[in-house]
Scaffold this active site. Structure first.
Site, PDB file in Angstrom:
ATOM      1  N   GLN A  20       0.724  -1.497   0.194  1.00 52.42           N
ATOM      2  CA  GLN A  20      -0.016  -0.159  -0.508  1.00 52.42           C
ATOM      3  C   GLN A  20       1.426   1.230  -0.601  1.00 52.42           C
ATOM      4  OE1 GLN A  20      -2.538  -2.108   3.087  1.00 52.42           O
ATOM      5  NE2 GLN A  20      -4.043  -0.114   2.208  1.00 52.42           N
ATOM      6  N   HIS A 114       0.807  -9.831   3.702  1.00 56.02           N
ATOM      7  CA  HIS A 114      -0.418  -8.663   3.976  1.00 56.02           C
ATOM      8  C   HIS A 114      -1.515  -8.686   2.808  1.00 56.02           C
ATOM      9  CE1 HIS A 114      -2.125  -4.657   6.021  1.00 56.02           C
ATOM     10  NE2 HIS A 114      -2.701  -4.814   4.954  1.00 56.02           N
ATOM     11  N   ASN A 158      -1.771 -11.413   8.097  1.00 55.05           N
ATOM     12  CA  ASN A 158      -3.501  -9.721   8.003  1.00 55.05           C
ATOM     13  C   ASN A 158      -4.674 -10.200   7.857  1.00 55.05           C
ATOM     14  OD1 ASN A 158      -3.960  -6.822   8.388  1.00 55.05           O
ATOM     15  ND2 ASN A 158      -4.443  -7.371   5.923  1.00 55.05           N
ATOM     16  N   GLU A 159      -5.623 -10.328   8.121  1.00 54.82           N
ATOM     17  CA  GLU A 159      -7.189 -10.174   8.245  1.00 54.82           C
ATOM     18  C   GLU A 159      -7.211 -11.591   6.802  1.00 54.82           C
ATOM     19  OE1 GLU A 159      -8.100  -6.769   6.310  1.00 54.82           O
ATOM     20  OE2 GLU A 159      -8.175  -5.269   8.561  1.00 54.82           O
TER      21      GLU A 159
HETATM   22  O1  IFM Z   1      -6.053  -0.991   3.906  1.00 56.94           O
HETATM   23  C1  IFM Z   1      -7.000  -2.170   4.430  1.00 56.94           C
HETATM   24  C2  IFM Z   1      -6.044  -2.203   5.106  1.00 56.94           C
HETATM   25  O2  IFM Z   1      -5.012  -3.232   4.324  1.00 56.94           O
HETATM   26  C3  IFM Z   1      -6.656  -4.104   5.784  1.00 56.94           C
HETATM   27  N1  IFM Z   1      -7.232  -3.327   7.749  1.00 56.94           N
HETATM   28  C4  IFM Z   1      -7.927  -2.417   6.647  1.00 56.94           C
HETATM   29  C5  IFM Z   1      -7.190  -1.212   5.865  1.00 56.94           C
HETATM   30  C6  IFM Z   1      -9.022  -0.449   5.470  1.00 56.94           C
HETATM   31  O3  IFM Z   1      -9.500  -0.642   4.616  1.00 56.94           O
END
Ligand code: IFM
Length: 429
Positions: A20, A114, A158-159
């Protein structure tokens, strides 16, 4: 609005992810996805924030905001650009970045995965193929052997639920698949990757006598699922099912090693306790209707630029629930909002930290807060247009400008409190 204090040992900072912000990498699955025209505003992660070249400047931005901690991601595709070929220069670059953070008194929490995969891995089936567990283990070993003397805290994945559902159920993220069967394979392999990495990181750091207490966990994306109509038993049931399928089963599987349906069954890697902290990424709540099994936004509630409900009380509810389930320190590994005009971010920060201050008073050990995010950055399919940053970014010039909410947050990081004066200055207009 009332003044409040956070405990003296509380640590605040921000979070980012490699793809990002870094820019310049053509070797990951998201670069390809951008090239195929899937990003709403046609921007690309190839540009992002040019952080790869500007990390010194960006660490100065964190310093200015009195960060004590920072959550950063590593780009696997830079570290292992081809299967089995590791790039010592890339890892040296991350070492330099982390060394600088430490010099500035900012403790890094490193995310190993991520959302993005190296292209070679994506072509081999990514997290759908069980070989990923072996590949992930080898990558983690390479990283922790080289950074483990500097970094004691890691997020393995992550997530995982977001990665899997958007990529394999809704098909709006790479690899663009819509299949429940394939989604469940990804869930299972992600759980196994996490457990394998958890054990490995502890082992490498212990065998090498690396300094600092090893802390490993997952950044769990946790949402509140409430019934759309709280008096409708079918909506109540649907909300519970949604909660279990989206987050409950996977989180418990990863944390304990005992795979719960539909993720799997039994404990293929052994049962245990595979977390040292409870990582929570919290953003919003969904209102669930049984009819059509749909998630909607609760009517009449405040929203951010992406139409996500702003629901601070949800953070309180989630922390209570997860602490009851897992009894470990809680780190808010992400929380923030999309607010391009900076109209409500300060209030958002105030309200969420206020909930945390209540939890701390009640003895729930919430220890850290990583604001998402330091500066506007590439927000996946939303591209550059969704702005979550404490700093505004002009992508053409790469100029970062501190927002008023960023100044507010910087003061909280420094003082660990919100005073009446701060309320007057930042929250009233
Ligand atoms: O930008 C994302 C991040 O990569 C993961 N969690 C949520 C954020 C906002 O959407």
């Amino acid at each position: 609005m009332k003044a409040f204090k956070l405990p003296d040992h509380f640590l605040l900072g921000s979070a980012t992810a490699a793809t990002q912000i870094e820019g310049g990498d053509k070797n990951n699955s998201w670069y390809n996805w951008c090239e195929k025209g899937h990003i709403k505003d046609r921007s690309t992660c190839l540009r992002a924030n040019d952080h790869w070249n500007r990390y010194k400047e960006d660490i100065a931005l964190m310093e200015k905001l009195n960060h004590r901690v920072y959550r950063m991601g590593l780009e696997w595709s830079r570290i292992e650009p081809q299967e089995g070929r590791f790039d010592d220069e890339a890892i040296a670059h991350y070492r330099d970045e982390i060394t600088l953070l430490l010099e500035k008194g900012i403790k890094p929490l490193v995310t190993l995965h991520h959302f993005t995969n190296p292209l070679w891995l994506e072509r081999m089936g990514g997290f759908e193929d069980k070989s990923v567990v072996w590949y992930f283990e080898r990558y983690v070993k390479y990283v922790v052997e080289r950074l483990g003397d500097l970094v004691s805290e890691y997020i393995t994945i992550n997530e995982p639920n977001v990665y899997a559902t958007l990529g394999y159920y809704f098909g709006v993220w790479p690899p663009g698949v819509k299949s429940i069967k394939r989604l469940l394979k990804v869930y299972r392999n992600m759980a196994l990757c996490h457990i394998t990495a958890y054990k490995l990181i502890h082992k490498i750091r212990k065998d090498n006598d690396f300094p600092g207490k090893t802390m490993v966990g997952v950044a769990n994306h946790v949402r509140i699922f409430d019934p759309y109509n709280k008096y409708n038993p079918l909506d109540i049931l649907a909300a519970k099912i949604m909660d279990y399928l989206f987050q409950g089963s996977l989180t418990k599987s990863m944390a304990t090693g005992f795979l719960r349906p539909p993720v799997g069954l039994g404990a293929p890697k052994g049962g245990g306790r595979y977390f040292d902290f409870i990582g929570i990424n919290y953003y919003t709540r969904d209102a669930i209707r049984f009819k059509g099994f749909r998630n909607e936004v609760m009517p009449g509630t405040p929203r951010n630029d992406l139409n996500w409900e702003i629901y601070p009380r949800g953070l309180y509810r989630i922390c209570k629930k997860y602490y009851r389930l897992f009894t470990a320190p809680i780190w808010i590994t992400e929380n923030g909002t999309c607010d391009g005009e900076d109209r409500f971010r300060s209030r958002f920060i105030y309200d969420h930290l206020y909930e945390i201050s209540k939890l701390c008073k009640e003895g729930i050990p919430v220890e850290r807060y990583y604001h998402w995010t330091l500066m506007d950055n590439f927000e996946w399919v939303e591209g550059e247009s969704a702005r979550f940053g404490l700093y505004h970014v002009d992508y053409d010039t790469q100029v970062r400008t501190l927002r008023k909410s960023g100044r507010f947050y910087g003061e909280i990081c420094k003082r660990l409190e919100v005073t009446d004066d701060m309320i007057d200055m930042y929250l009233k207009d």
